[in-house]
Design an enzyme around this catalytic site. Structure first.
Site, PDB file in Angstrom:
ATOM      1  N   TYR A 247       0.630  -1.001  -0.016  1.00  0.00           N
ATOM      2  CA  TYR A 247       0.073   0.156   0.245  1.00  0.00           C
ATOM      3  C   TYR A 247       1.056   1.375   0.087  1.00  0.00           C
ATOM      4  O   TYR A 247       0.571   2.193  -0.771  1.00  0.00           O
ATOM      5  CB  TYR A 247      -1.120  -0.105   1.688  1.00  0.00           C
ATOM      6  CG  TYR A 247      -1.706   1.296   1.571  1.00  0.00           C
ATOM      7  CD1 TYR A 247      -2.447   1.555   0.578  1.00  0.00           C
ATOM      8  CD2 TYR A 247      -1.580   1.603   2.635  1.00  0.00           C
ATOM      9  CE1 TYR A 247      -2.992   2.836   1.105  1.00  0.00           C
ATOM     10  CE2 TYR A 247      -2.696   3.053   3.133  1.00  0.00           C
ATOM     11  CZ  TYR A 247      -2.993   3.750   2.539  1.00  0.00           C
ATOM     12  OH  TYR A 247      -3.281   4.788   2.757  1.00  0.00           O
ATOM     13  N   LYS A 251       1.753   3.879  -2.972  1.00  0.00           N
ATOM     14  CA  LYS A 251       0.970   5.478  -3.004  1.00  0.00           C
ATOM     15  C   LYS A 251       2.603   6.805  -3.237  1.00  0.00           C
ATOM     16  O   LYS A 251       2.646   7.300  -3.904  1.00  0.00           O
ATOM     17  CB  LYS A 251       0.776   5.405  -1.882  1.00  0.00           C
ATOM     18  CG  LYS A 251      -0.711   5.010  -1.672  1.00  0.00           C
ATOM     19  CD  LYS A 251      -1.937   5.468  -2.489  1.00  0.00           C
ATOM     20  CE  LYS A 251      -2.259   6.639  -1.537  1.00  0.00           C
ATOM     21  NZ  LYS A 251      -3.443   7.530  -2.173  1.00  0.00           N
TER      22      LYS A 251
END
Length: 290
Positions: A247, A251
């Protein structure tokens, strides 16, 4: 006065707002909470906003309308606005919000209606991108599509908007990894890594994920096995360059692409931490799922 929001896109001059989010039905994501709260706040405190286009991941416009009602407007969060508008609530929402079926993983946000696309290119002033998949161990191909390539696609879309004033990219504080002490709010340069290991190339990461996925499919493995292998691969790539999970790694790469593709477009990158319940507005204590 603000008028447009696109992907969280928001059109100041013409009072139009294009706003969007992407989730899977089972995910309770802090990005979605931000999205819902932002929509509610705008409609409640600036009811003169002309229109809010809400980009929703859906197969068609009708599915987008259903998701809008079930996952946004139908929430308890809109109770105060519903009471304020009374019997005019439904017509007010219909007038102000247009759900748009789309997906930030694709060029032009996956929009297929050319007339709508041209209307947005003409009218949109401010873009706020809150789209994300926040599963820490998401399969790598999916996380790259939404968290890394998505922001780049949103910026490229915004650059086609003739009246664009600002792009806001909502990231996460955890792109900084697990470092302690004072961490400056500085943007990532392309290829920068948390452990200073050279060689991070987003194009190569995409190709690696695509090649692995193609190989797995050619072997006719069960979807469950493919999903787990792609999750493991994402975790491995993240840890190789110093990030704790897929994640935050994807990002961070999304931030890099925003910086690379923005040109002279004004951009703000926001890095929120954990999002909890509402403090005062529209009422204390609201939190997704409760």
């Amino acid at each position: 006065m603000p008028t447009a929001l696109c992907y969280y896109i928001w059109q100041e001059r013409n009072n139009r707002l294009f706003h969007g989010f992407e989730t899977t039905p089972r995910q309770l994501m802090h990005h979605v909470r931000i999205a819902e709260i932002l929509v509610e706040k705008i409609l409640r405190v600036q009811p003169n906003v002309r229109k809010l286009y809400l980009l929703v991941r859906a197969k068609d416009p009708e599915s987008a309308k259903i998701r809008l009602q079930d996952e946004v407007i139908g929430k308890e969060l809109f109770r105060v606005l519903r009471e304020k508008m009374g019997e005019n609530f439904e017509s007010f929402i219909s007038e102000k919000i247009t759900p748009v079926a789309g997906d930030t993983s694709y060029e032009n946000l996956g929009l297929i209606d050319d007339n709508l696309k041209e209307e947005m290119f003409k009218d949109v002033d401010i873009v706020i991108n809150v789209a994300a998949t926040t599963k820490f161990e998401e399969r790598y191909d999916v996380a790259l599509g939404v968290n890394t390539m998505g922001p780049s696609n949103v910026v490229n879309f915004a650059k086609k908007c003739v009246n664009i004033k600002l792009v806001i990219q909502v990231s996460t504080a955890y792109v900084c990894g697990e470092k302690g002490g004072l961490i400056p709010e500085s943007p990532y340069s392309m290829g920068e890594t948390l452990n200073d290991l050279p060689g991070l190339d987003i194009d190569i990461e995409k190709k690696l994920a695509e090649q692995l996925l193609s190989n797995l499919k050619s072997r006719e493995l069960p979807e469950k096995a493919i999903r787990q292998i792609m999750k493991n691969f994402g975790r491995q790539r993240a840890k190789l360059y110093g990030w704790p999970n897929t994640y935050v790694f994807t990002k961070a790469m999304g931030e890099m692409l925003v910086g690379q593709t923005r040109g002279d477009l004004p951009v703000v990158i926001m890095r929120p931490t954990i999002v909890c319940s509402t403090y005062k507005e529209p009422f204390p204590g609201w939190v997704e799922g409760c």
